[in-house]
Write a protein that holds these residues in place. Structure first.
Motif, PDB file in Angstrom:
ATOM      1  N   ILE A   7       0.904  -1.108  -0.108  1.00 14.58           N
ATOM      2  CA  ILE A   7      -0.038   0.039  -0.243  1.00 14.58           C
ATOM      3  C   ILE A   7       0.860   1.122   0.093  1.00 14.58           C
ATOM      4  N   PRO A   8       0.846   1.767  -1.211  1.00 17.11           N
ATOM      5  CA  PRO A   8       1.585   3.208  -1.205  1.00 17.11           C
ATOM      6  C   PRO A   8       0.898   4.206  -0.311  1.00 17.11           C
ATOM      7  N   ALA A  36      -0.186   8.458  -7.925  1.00 13.62           N
ATOM      8  CA  ALA A  36      -1.092   7.417  -7.723  1.00 13.62           C
ATOM      9  C   ALA A  36      -1.230   6.689  -8.989  1.00 13.62           C
ATOM     10  N   VAL A  37      -1.542   7.233 -10.162  1.00 11.26           N
ATOM     11  CA  VAL A  37      -1.475   6.395 -11.289  1.00 11.26           C
ATOM     12  C   VAL A  37      -0.434   5.557 -11.630  1.00 11.26           C
ATOM     13  N   ARG A  38       0.677   5.979 -11.376  1.00 11.86           N
ATOM     14  CA  ARG A  38       2.122   5.178 -11.489  1.00 11.86           C
ATOM     15  C   ARG A  38       2.156   4.056 -10.381  1.00 11.86           C
ATOM     16  N   TYR A  39       1.644   4.322  -9.152  1.00 17.52           N
ATOM     17  CA  TYR A  39       1.445   3.158  -8.407  1.00 17.52           C
ATOM     18  C   TYR A  39       0.529   1.952  -8.760  1.00 17.52           C
ATOM     19  N   ALA A  44       0.232  -1.702  -7.214  1.00 11.40           N
ATOM     20  CA  ALA A  44      -0.201  -1.498  -6.104  1.00 11.40           C
ATOM     21  C   ALA A  44      -1.485  -2.263  -5.355  1.00 11.40           C
ATOM     22  N   ASP A  45      -1.886  -2.556  -4.223  1.00 13.33           N
ATOM     23  CA  ASP A  45      -3.064  -3.522  -3.921  1.00 13.33           C
ATOM     24  C   ASP A  45      -4.137  -2.186  -3.565  1.00 13.33           C
ATOM     25  N   GLU A  46      -3.573  -1.338  -2.684  1.00 11.05           N
ATOM     26  CA  GLU A  46      -4.669  -0.289  -2.315  1.00 11.05           C
ATOM     27  C   GLU A  46      -3.504   0.950  -2.365  1.00 11.05           C
ATOM     28  N   LEU A  47      -4.285   2.193  -1.985  1.00 13.45           N
ATOM     29  CA  LEU A  47      -3.634   3.408  -1.811  1.00 13.45           C
ATOM     30  C   LEU A  47      -4.107   4.075  -0.382  1.00 13.45           C
ATOM     31  N   VAL A  48      -3.256   4.824   0.330  1.00 13.97           N
ATOM     32  CA  VAL A  48      -3.843   5.467   1.417  1.00 13.97           C
ATOM     33  C   VAL A  48      -3.534   7.020   1.200  1.00 13.97           C
ATOM     34  N   TYR A  49      -4.303   7.875   1.444  1.00  7.96           N
ATOM     35  CA  TYR A  49      -4.059   9.190   1.348  1.00  7.96           C
ATOM     36  C   TYR A  49      -4.298  10.045   2.868  1.00  7.96           C
ATOM     37  N   MET A  50      -3.455  10.630   3.151  1.00 10.53           N
ATOM     38  CA  MET A  50      -3.422  11.303   4.484  1.00 10.53           C
ATOM     39  C   MET A  50      -3.575  13.024   4.117  1.00 10.53           C
ATOM     40  N   ASP A  51      -4.446  13.741   4.612  1.00 10.87           N
ATOM     41  CA  ASP A  51      -4.693  15.129   4.708  1.00 10.87           C
ATOM     42  C   ASP A  51      -3.680  15.716   5.681  1.00 10.87           C
ATOM     43  N   ALA A 221      -0.855  -5.840   5.917  1.00  8.17           N
ATOM     44  CA  ALA A 221      -0.485  -5.143   5.034  1.00  8.17           C
ATOM     45  C   ALA A 221       0.801  -4.218   5.222  1.00  8.17           C
ATOM     46  N   ILE A 222       1.277  -3.508   4.318  1.00  6.19           N
ATOM     47  CA  ILE A 222       2.642  -2.691   4.411  1.00  6.19           C
ATOM     48  C   ILE A 222       2.571  -1.550   3.752  1.00  6.19           C
ATOM     49  N   SER A 223       2.470  -0.327   4.444  1.00  9.36           N
ATOM     50  CA  SER A 223       2.474   1.017   3.888  1.00  9.36           C
ATOM     51  C   SER A 223       3.754   1.565   3.763  1.00  9.36           C
ATOM     52  N   MET A 224       4.105   2.259   2.404  1.00 10.83           N
ATOM     53  CA  MET A 224       5.330   3.007   2.452  1.00 10.83           C
ATOM     54  C   MET A 224       5.187   3.960   1.629  1.00 10.83           C
ATOM     55  N   ALA A 225       6.256   5.071   1.659  1.00 11.97           N
ATOM     56  CA  ALA A 225       6.111   6.278   0.861  1.00 11.97           C
ATOM     57  C   ALA A 225       7.446   6.595   0.448  1.00 11.97           C
ATOM     58  N   ASP A 226       8.545   6.906   1.127  1.00 11.73           N
ATOM     59  CA  ASP A 226       9.935   7.284   1.091  1.00 11.73           C
ATOM     60  C   ASP A 226      10.244   6.281  -0.154  1.00 11.73           C
ATOM     61  N   VAL A 227      10.467   5.170   0.090  1.00 13.02           N
ATOM     62  CA  VAL A 227      11.137   4.361  -1.116  1.00 13.02           C
ATOM     63  C   VAL A 227      10.567   4.180  -2.340  1.00 13.02           C
ATOM     64  N   LEU A 228       9.214   4.388  -2.571  1.00 12.41           N
ATOM     65  CA  LEU A 228       8.470   4.426  -3.768  1.00 12.41           C
ATOM     66  C   LEU A 228       8.724   5.865  -4.226  1.00 12.41           C
ATOM     67  N   HIS A 229       8.522   6.999  -3.409  1.00 10.66           N
ATOM     68  CA  HIS A 229       8.434   8.393  -4.087  1.00 10.66           C
ATOM     69  C   HIS A 229       9.833   8.870  -4.562  1.00 10.66           C
ATOM     70  N   TYR A 230      10.814   8.218  -3.956  1.00  8.57           N
ATOM     71  CA  TYR A 230      12.166   8.684  -4.578  1.00  8.57           C
ATOM     72  C   TYR A 230      12.730   7.691  -5.410  1.00  8.57           C
ATOM     73  N   GLY A 231      12.103   6.570  -5.526  1.00 10.69           N
ATOM     74  CA  GLY A 231      12.406   5.492  -6.555  1.00 10.69           C
ATOM     75  C   GLY A 231      13.605   4.846  -6.236  1.00 10.69           C
ATOM     76  N   ARG A 232      13.683   4.479  -4.889  1.00 11.17           N
ATOM     77  CA  ARG A 232      14.629   3.600  -4.392  1.00 11.17           C
ATOM     78  C   ARG A 232      14.022   2.129  -4.651  1.00 11.17           C
ATOM     79  N   MET A 233      12.993   2.002  -4.746  1.00 15.42           N
ATOM     80  CA  MET A 233      12.262   0.414  -4.879  1.00 15.42           C
ATOM     81  C   MET A 233      11.047   0.650  -5.946  1.00 15.42           C
ATOM     82  N   THR A 234      10.695  -0.335  -6.781  1.00 14.96           N
ATOM     83  CA  THR A 234       9.420  -0.339  -7.344  1.00 14.96           C
ATOM     84  C   THR A 234       8.536  -1.460  -6.756  1.00 14.96           C
TER      85      THR A 234
END
Length: 252
Positions: A7-8, A36-39, A44-51, A221-234
């Protein structure tokens, strides 16, 4: 055993996707829709958005971003930040979200958990928890992006929230968030052992080893941001490595 979900997590400030460290020191990453579209296309199985500034405005301002996403992204979307009432939850769900994540308002008035679960189903009522370690094996729940103390023990609070109707827990370690130092596995273990609902681990992923250790500690489920946003992992790399480690992930 059900599949482990990837989950990005998209933290939003105004129109921008941002990324912080320990929920502070924010850096603008770009247009959340592009990410979001890229993930989604990457599997991706799901997305989490936080305001993340919703508490400043007193309400969640993501409805436009979510309705745009829902036009192009066909996986479950969870939205959190500033949801304070059944009406707020309805507004976000009507915008295209599948679940709402509630932290501050649930702590202020726990009955809200039951009201949302009764109206929309417990699967749509996600308890969002911002946890900070206060002693060995003990964590306190915080609000306002890890700034405000509540005095609540995380494990006890999660148990109570599940009894009230929460169908899932988004468990964020404030101490680890954005650090790439790995998930707080003791926290994941303590919470997942005491609840009968899925736990989404968030905060700290820096490597595939971190993903595996969170899964082995009881995360559903595992949520992640940094590793995906910065392209460290796909996402495909994560999925393949998880499969190689014998973890049950969806085959794309």
């Amino acid at each position: 055993m059900s599949n482990l979900r990837i989950i990005p997590r998209l933290d939003i400030k105004g129109p921008n996707l941002i990324k912080g460290v320990r929920l502070e020191g924010l850096r603008v990453m770009g247009d959340p829709q592009e990410f979001a579209v890229r993930y989604y296309e990457a599997g991706a199985d799901e997305l989490v958005y936080m305001d993340i500034v919703a508490s400043l405005y007193g309400r969640n301002n993501l409805s436009d971003i979510i309705s745009r996403a829902a036009d192009q992204v066909f996986i479950p979307i969870t939205v959190g930040g500033g949801i304070r009432s059944v009406e707020d939850a309805r507004h976000i769900l009507r915008s295209g979200a599948d679940k709402v994540a509630i932290n501050t308002a649930a702590i202020a008035r726990p009955e809200l958990i039951t009201e949302v679960a009764r109206r929309f189903g417990s699967q749509a009522m996600v308890l969002s928890v911002e946890a900070k370690q206060i002693a060995a094996g003990r964590w306190e729940a915080y609000t306002d992006n890890g700034r405000e103390r509540t005095g609540l023990d995380v494990v006890e609070w999660v148990q109570r929230a599940v009894e009230l109707g929460a169908g899932e827990v988004l468990l964020t370690s404030v101490d680890r968030e954005g650090t790439r130092k790995g998930f707080e596995t003791d926290l994941i273990e303590a919470v997942s052992r005491k609840t009968g609902v899925p736990v989404i681990a968030s905060g700290g992923m820096g490597s595939i080893k971190d993903f595996i250790s969170a899964a082995k500690s009881g995360a559903d489920a595992i949520s992640m941001a940094d590793v995906l946003h910065y392209g460290r992992m796909t996402i495909p790399e994560i999925r393949m490595a998880a499969r190689d480690a014998g973890l049950p992930v969806r085959l794309t």
